[in-house]
Design an enzyme around this catalytic site. Structure first.
Site, PDB file in Angstrom:
ATOM      1  N   SER A  75      51.702  -7.491  56.366  1.00 59.10           N
ATOM      2  CA  SER A  75      52.672  -6.779  57.207  1.00 59.10           C
ATOM      3  C   SER A  75      53.895  -6.356  56.401  1.00 59.10           C
ATOM      4  CB  SER A  75      53.122  -7.651  58.376  1.00 59.10           C
ATOM      5  OG  SER A  75      52.028  -8.097  59.132  1.00 59.10           O
TER       6      SER A  75
HETATM    7  N1  SAH Z   1      50.068 -12.312  58.732  1.00 65.92           N
HETATM    8  C1  SAH Z   1      49.289 -11.554  57.775  1.00 65.92           C
HETATM    9  C2  SAH Z   1      48.988 -10.171  58.305  1.00 65.92           C
HETATM   10  C3  SAH Z   1      47.531  -9.956  58.306  1.00 65.92           C
HETATM   11  S1  SAH Z   1      46.930  -8.507  59.096  1.00 65.92           S
HETATM   12  C4  SAH Z   1      49.987 -11.498  56.413  1.00 65.92           C
HETATM   13  O1  SAH Z   1      51.132 -11.949  56.300  1.00 65.92           O
HETATM   14  O2  SAH Z   1      49.369 -11.052  55.436  1.00 65.92           O
HETATM   15  C5  SAH Z   1      46.113  -9.213  60.513  1.00 65.92           C
HETATM   16  C6  SAH Z   1      45.041 -10.252  60.236  1.00 65.92           C
HETATM   17  O3  SAH Z   1      44.477 -10.605  61.499  1.00 65.92           O
HETATM   18  C7  SAH Z   1      43.889  -9.796  59.345  1.00 65.92           C
HETATM   19  O4  SAH Z   1      43.763 -10.661  58.255  1.00 65.92           O
HETATM   20  C8  SAH Z   1      42.669  -9.888  60.277  1.00 65.92           C
HETATM   21  O5  SAH Z   1      41.485 -10.278  59.603  1.00 65.92           O
HETATM   22  C9  SAH Z   1      43.121 -10.936  61.275  1.00 65.92           C
HETATM   23  N2  SAH Z   1      42.412 -10.914  62.558  1.00 65.92           N
HETATM   24  C10 SAH Z   1      42.030  -9.860  63.316  1.00 65.92           C
HETATM   25  N3  SAH Z   1      41.397 -10.272  64.424  1.00 65.92           N
HETATM   26  C11 SAH Z   1      41.383 -11.643  64.379  1.00 65.92           C
HETATM   27  C12 SAH Z   1      40.854 -12.648  65.243  1.00 65.92           C
HETATM   28  N4  SAH Z   1      40.222 -12.358  66.383  1.00 65.92           N
HETATM   29  N5  SAH Z   1      41.014 -13.941  64.879  1.00 65.92           N
HETATM   30  C13 SAH Z   1      41.660 -14.271  63.725  1.00 65.92           C
HETATM   31  N6  SAH Z   1      42.170 -13.349  62.867  1.00 65.92           N
HETATM   32  C14 SAH Z   1      42.029 -12.051  63.189  1.00 65.92           C
END
Ligand code: SAH
Length: 205
Positions: A52
């Site tokens: 993000s």
């Molecule tokens: N907080 C993270 C942002 C990651 S983007 C950072 O600091 O890098 C969002 C993430 O949510 C992705 O890695 C994606 O794989 C995950 N995601 C999407 N759907 C999900 C679900 N149902 N359960 C767990 N993770 C999920």
């Protein structure tokens, strides 16, 4: 980054600013992205996912109103960066990710940099993480289609859920839901863009 991107846009919680200044964002992206790590933008981390934008991380942390003694659930571990920031703001951080390779990478990184109060789960974040509940705060870092029903029962009284929800894949409104006297009240925190939450309360793969 603080002076340029965060403070002018209303991030004034001292603890959030300190945490943002302590976590080395460049260590949570691949080598070829490192020079971009202090721009205020999302960056690719593989598997079509992104780390993000710093402003968004800071904004969600500020909205969570953390004092330091909370049990927090983050949905969407990704790079582990958000969990690292949260680990400096709360007492325990549970973070759940559906892609096992992200769990592996994030575990290795968080261990290497000594963020020892973060626990990473591989599971479907639509269900929350019952085994470590109840939480003071649930922060969802992927765009949902609706508020996942299991979250409410995993929240403490006065607990908060910070979650982007949208009717489309590509744009969401960030909400803060607060549990008071058994009722969830809702506040609109503005427009954001997240990668999709996959599954029951989000979108198909
Ligand atoms: N907080 C993270 C942002 C990651 S983007 C950072 O600091 O890098 C969002 C993430 O949510 C992705 O890695 C994606 O794989 C995950 N995601 C999407 N759907 C999900 C679900 N149902 N359960 C767990 N993770 C999920």
């Amino acid at each position: 980054m603080l002076a340029q991107h965060l403070q002018p846009r209303g991030i004034d919680d001292r603890r959030v600013l300190d945490a943002m200044s302590q976590v080395p964002r460049e260590k949570f992206v691949s080598l070829d992205q490192q020079s971009l790590a202090y721009n205020d933008c999302a960056l690719p981390i593989g598997y079509n996912q992104t780390i993000s934008q710093p402003f968004t991380v800071a904004y969600m942390c500020q909205a969570a109103q953390l004092k330091g003694d909370e049990n927090v659930l983050e949905v969407g571990t990704g790079s582990g960066y958000g969990a690292a920031v949260l680990s400096l703001l709360a007492s325990e951080v549970h973070t759940v990710e559906r892609i096992p390779e992200f769990k592996k990478q994030a575990t290795e990184r968080l261990h290497r940099f000594g963020y020892s109060n973060v626990h990473i789960h591989t599971a479907d974040g639509n269900q929350g993480v019952q085994e470590a509940a109840p939480y003071d705060v649930i922060i969802v870092t992927a765009g949902a289609a609706s508020l996942p029903e299991p979250y409410r029962n995993q929240l403490k009284p006065d607990g908060r859920i910070i979650i982007p929800i949208g009717t489309e894949h590509t744009g969401q409104t960030m909400y803060r839901f607060t549990l008071k006297n058994g009722e969830l009240s809702e506040e609109n925190l503005g427009a954001f863009t997240f990668v999709p939450l996959i599954g029951e309360y989000g979108w198909p793969v």
